[in-house]
Design an enzyme around this catalytic site. Sequence first.
Site, short mmCIF file in Angstrom:
data_model
loop_
_atom_site.label_atom_id
_atom_site.label_comp_id
_atom_site.label_asym_id
_atom_site.label_seq_id
_atom_site.Cartn_x
_atom_site.Cartn_y
_atom_site.Cartn_z
CB ILE A 221 -11.62 -21.23 0.47
CG1 ILE A 221 -12.68 -22.45 -0.06
CG2 ILE A 221 -11.17 -20.82 -0.97
CD1 ILE A 221 -14.05 -21.85 -0.70
CE1 TYR A 222 -7.29 -21.87 5.15
CE2 TYR A 222 -7.55 -19.55 4.47
CZ TYR A 222 -6.78 -20.78 4.57
OH TYR A 222 -5.22 -20.99 4.12
CG ASN B 175 -10.29 -7.61 3.27
OD1 ASN B 175 -11.25 -7.37 4.12
ND2 ASN B 175 -9.56 -8.75 3.57
CG ASP C 285 10.27 -0.19 3.95
OD1 ASP C 285 10.54 -1.19 4.23
OD2 ASP C 285 8.85 0.02 3.40
CE1 TYR D 264 -1.77 -5.71 11.24
CE2 TYR D 264 -4.24 -6.55 11.32
CZ TYR D 264 -3.12 -5.84 10.93
OH TYR D 264 -3.31 -5.17 9.82
CD GLN E 218 -6.01 -28.31 -4.04
OE1 GLN E 218 -5.42 -28.72 -3.03
NE2 GLN E 218 -6.92 -29.17 -4.51
CB SER F 51 -6.37 -3.24 10.89
OG SER F 51 -7.15 -4.39 10.55
CG ASP G 31 -11.37 -16.48 9.09
OD1 ASP G 31 -11.07 -15.01 9.00
OD2 ASP G 31 -11.09 -17.18 7.92
CB ILE H 224 -0.86 0.14 1.26
CG1 ILE H 224 -1.77 -1.23 1.38
CG2 ILE H 224 -1.76 1.12 0.98
CD1 ILE H 224 -2.46 -1.55 2.49
CE LYS I 83 -1.83 -2.50 11.90
NZ LYS I 83 -0.96 -1.53 11.32
NE ARG J 283 -8.38 -18.08 7.74
CZ ARG J 283 -7.61 -17.07 6.97
NH1 ARG J 283 -6.59 -16.99 6.91
NH2 ARG J 283 -8.52 -16.12 6.63
N1 LIG Z 1 -2.97 -5.17 3.21
C1 LIG Z 1 -4.25 -4.91 3.72
O1 LIG Z 1 -5.33 -5.39 3.25
C2 LIG Z 1 -4.40 -4.19 5.16
C3 LIG Z 1 -5.45 -4.33 5.70
C4 LIG Z 1 -5.56 -3.64 6.73
C5 LIG Z 1 -4.44 -3.02 7.35
N2 LIG Z 1 -3.25 -2.83 6.78
C6 LIG Z 1 -2.13 -2.15 7.28
O2 LIG Z 1 -1.58 -1.18 6.23
C7 LIG Z 1 -0.24 -1.43 6.35
C8 LIG Z 1 0.55 -1.55 4.88
O3 LIG Z 1 0.10 -3.03 4.61
P1 LIG Z 1 0.61 -3.49 3.52
O4 LIG Z 1 -0.07 -4.63 2.98
O5 LIG Z 1 1.30 -2.54 2.38
O6 LIG Z 1 2.12 -4.29 4.09
P2 LIG Z 1 3.49 -4.60 3.57
O7 LIG Z 1 4.01 -5.97 4.11
O8 LIG Z 1 3.61 -4.88 2.14
O9 LIG Z 1 4.21 -3.36 3.77
C9 LIG Z 1 4.87 -2.95 5.11
C10 LIG Z 1 6.24 -2.31 4.97
O10 LIG Z 1 6.81 -1.80 6.36
C11 LIG Z 1 8.10 -2.25 6.29
N3 LIG Z 1 8.48 -2.70 7.54
C12 LIG Z 1 8.04 -3.52 8.42
N4 LIG Z 1 8.49 -3.15 9.74
C13 LIG Z 1 9.37 -2.21 9.64
C14 LIG Z 1 10.08 -1.65 10.57
N5 LIG Z 1 10.23 -2.12 11.78
N6 LIG Z 1 10.90 -0.29 10.24
C15 LIG Z 1 10.60 0.02 9.05
N7 LIG Z 1 9.92 -0.48 8.24
C16 LIG Z 1 9.13 -1.61 8.28
C17 LIG Z 1 8.25 -3.55 5.33
O11 LIG Z 1 9.77 -3.69 4.69
C18 LIG Z 1 7.35 -3.36 4.23
O12 LIG Z 1 7.71 -2.39 3.19
C19 LIG Z 1 0.15 -2.11 7.45
O13 LIG Z 1 0.51 -1.24 8.63
C20 LIG Z 1 -1.04 -3.07 7.76
O14 LIG Z 1 -1.34 -3.59 9.07
C21 LIG Z 1 -3.16 -3.59 5.48
#
Ligand SMILES: NC(=O)c1ccc[n+]([C@@H]2O[C@H](COP(=O)([O-])OP(=O)(O)OC[C@H]3O[C@@H](n4cnc5c(N)ncnc54)[C@H](O)[C@@H]3O)[C@@H](O)[C@H]2O)c1
Length: 324
Positions: free
Chosen positions: A206-207, A170, A32, A141, A203, A117, A284, A13, A145, A281
């Site tokens: 799914i849960y 999501n 990062d 988790y 394959q 989240s 879930d 993201i 948050k 799961r």
């Molecule tokens: N993907 C989803 O559907 C979703 C849903 C709800 C919340 N989120 C939240 O959105 C955020 C981004 O999600 P994403 O899917 O892009 O995840 P991602 O794993 O693709 O990206 C996370 C990034 O954080 C970096 N990172 C991790 N630990 C670190 C640290 N200690 N120091 C510096 N950088 C660090 C990683 O290298 C990575 O680039 C997260 O906080 C996640 O919890 C995502």
Amino acid sequence: MRRVAVTGGAGYIGSHMCKQLADHGHDVIVIDDLSSGHREAVRWGRLVQCSLLDAPALSLALRDARCDAVIHFAGAIAVGESVDDPLRHYAINVGGSLNLLRAMRDADVRRIVFSSSAAIFGEPRQAFIDEAHPIDPISPYGRSKAMVERMLQDAASAYGIGAVALRYFNAAGAEPSATIGESHEPETHLIPRLLRAARDGLQVEIYGDDHPTPDGTCIRDYVHVDDLCSAHLAALDHLDARAGFHAFNLGNGNGCSVREVIAAVRAVTGRAVDVRVAGRRAGDPARLVACTDRVRAGLGWKPATPALEAIVESAWRWHRAPAY
Ligand SMILES: NC(=O)c1ccc[n+]([C@@H]2O[C@H](COP(=O)([O-])OP(=O)(O)OC[C@H]3O[C@@H](n4cnc5c(N)ncnc54)[C@H](O)[C@@H]3O)[C@@H](O)[C@H]2O)c1
């Protein structure tokens, strides 16, 4: 023009956020540690390779960045892993955010948008989850948050920091040119797992197909990653006019079942996916769908790509030949 530090900007993201910030003429600094992100995804703005757990380096990075806002994506994201190793999750998500807030206070950066989240709500008590829903997470988790949201609230009232927490449902899809996309290892999200399976002839499990939903499979709210990012731009504008802590639930407001997602993947890819139904799961919920009234009214936000097939189509453009 803004100057924005994006933690986790090498991730899924975060990299889309960097592109959108650059497309809108803003300056970007990515912070990062590349623990799960990709160097190749950092294409808009400078990368400062630094862990949130390294407080002195983080402070220095933020002071050097001379930014006026932080968008905070960095963190550990796998719910199952948080159950197996909760202290790692708390260290990164809570400890890392604490270091970040301290560094912001020291560098006098006064705005933050945080990736929260839907997991903070735990087992849903209503069909459309609004901001008044009790915060009652059921995984480490989700608890991490929720803890960060409380820290943001306290920091907002004590130090005058303006904070917006966006509780994502999501995230899915990829930006139109598909030069960046979702690439997690391991991948736990449904759409990329189905698309990888369609591509490689694998394959997918799914849960459960005995949930209390019309087709028996879980219902989730998928929001296009670019729509998710546009809400962050709106959140920064929101903070221009007000201090304090603000929270918004961020989804499409539409529920799609696992079976509906499988059908969309078949329609988009033209390939059948080999699906095996495994057991449910633990923890879930059958249905997780956002009430989007507050985010629409408060941020003036609405999704540009709400249709599931369009979201899957954009994800497929990435997954058929991912660059990393
Ligand atoms: N993907 C989803 O559907 C979703 C849903 C709800 C919340 N989120 C939240 O959105 C955020 C981004 O999600 P994403 O899917 O892009 O995840 P991602 O794993 O693709 O990206 C996370 C990034 O954080 C970096 N990172 C991790 N630990 C670190 C640290 N200690 N120091 C510096 N950088 C660090 C990683 O290298 C990575 O680039 C997260 O906080 C996640 O919890 C995502």
